[in-house]
Write a protein that holds these residues in place. Structure first.
Motif, PDB file in Angstrom:
ATOM      1  N   SER A  79     -10.080   1.187  -3.102  1.00 49.44           N
ATOM      2  CA  SER A  79      -9.069   1.622  -2.131  1.00 49.44           C
ATOM      3  C   SER A  79      -8.372   2.897  -2.605  1.00 49.44           C
ATOM      4  N   THR A 101       0.827  -1.203   0.000  1.00 49.22           N
ATOM      5  CA  THR A 101       0.000   0.000   0.000  1.00 49.22           C
ATOM      6  C   THR A 101       0.866   1.260   0.000  1.00 49.22           C
ATOM      7  N   ASN A 102       1.711   1.421   0.997  1.00 48.53           N
ATOM      8  CA  ASN A 102       2.558   2.620   1.070  1.00 48.53           C
ATOM      9  C   ASN A 102       3.418   2.779  -0.171  1.00 48.53           C
ATOM     10  N   LEU A 159       2.765   1.795  -3.269  1.00 47.76           N
ATOM     11  CA  LEU A 159       1.957   2.288  -4.395  1.00 47.76           C
ATOM     12  C   LEU A 159       1.731   3.794  -4.279  1.00 47.76           C
ATOM     13  N   VAL A 160       1.436   4.246  -3.078  1.00 53.86           N
ATOM     14  CA  VAL A 160       1.236   5.677  -2.840  1.00 53.86           C
ATOM     15  C   VAL A 160       2.525   6.434  -3.134  1.00 53.86           C
ATOM     16  N   SER A 175      -2.912  -6.716  -7.336  1.00 58.51           N
ATOM     17  CA  SER A 175      -2.702  -5.729  -6.265  1.00 58.51           C
ATOM     18  C   SER A 175      -3.207  -6.320  -4.955  1.00 58.51           C
ATOM     19  N   GLU A 179      -5.259   3.505  -2.439  1.00 59.03           N
ATOM     20  CA  GLU A 179      -4.016   3.150  -3.135  1.00 59.03           C
ATOM     21  C   GLU A 179      -4.249   2.894  -4.627  1.00 59.03           C
TER      22      GLU A 179
END
Length: 169
Positions: free
Chosen positions: A42, A13-14, A16-17, A36, A44
């Motif tokens: 989501s 998650t982090n 992708l951000v 994913s 993200e």
């Protein structure tokens, strides 16, 4: 036109951000090629045109799609439905049927780009579990005047020169 392409991030998650933030001013379109393992709703995954991988349980993702990028048809799929771990032949036929000049896929976790019978095949590799290389990779594809510049990046945003290529499409 520049396009961010990523695949097989498997619950990250982090990261992708971070990638979205890193390239927010560079790219006009973002693609996620499946696995994913995140909801299509989501945060993200917001901003990504995404297809469904074999590890994605959200049925809102389509199995494949065709997008028009700077006048070039691009076929997007995860690859598991086309047996891409064994051969690109099935994917090649599907890309030809759709009239695509570029076919983007993941699933194998093996980064690479190559021309086969006038179709550019791009696999950005896996951002979580790369195979055949140590780098976790993604791609920025630039399409200008029927030319494709495929630039691979590692998780730190460094260019992976030996994978990157320029092709006429």
């Amino acid at each position: 036109m520049k396009v961010l392409i990523i695949s097989d991030s498997h619950c990250l998650t982090n990261e992708l951000v971070d990638i979205k933030k890193r390239h927010k001013d560079d790219v006009e379109f973002m693609i996620h090629l499946g696995d994913s393992e995140l909801s299509s709703q989501s945060e993200e995954m917001s901003g990504f045109s995404a297809v469904r991988g074999n590890c994605d349980f959200d049925t809102n993702y389509p199995n494949d799609m065709v997008v028009l990028l700077n006048g070039v048809k691009v076929y997007l799929t995860h690859g598991h439905l086309y047996n891409v771990k064994m051969t690109l032949m099935n994917l090649k036929y599907r890309a030809q049927e759709s009239g695509a000049s570029i076919a983007c896929f993941g699933h194998s976790h093996i980064a690479g780009a190559e021309m086969i019978d006038d179709i550019l095949f791009i696999n950005p590799g896996s951002f979580r579990l790369p195979r055949m290389r140590k780098e976790k990779t993604y791609v920025i594809l630039e399409i200008v005047d029927k030319h494709a510049n495929v630039v691979f990046y590692d998780s730190e945003g460094n260019v992976v020169e030996e994978l990157s290529t320029k092709e006429h499409i």
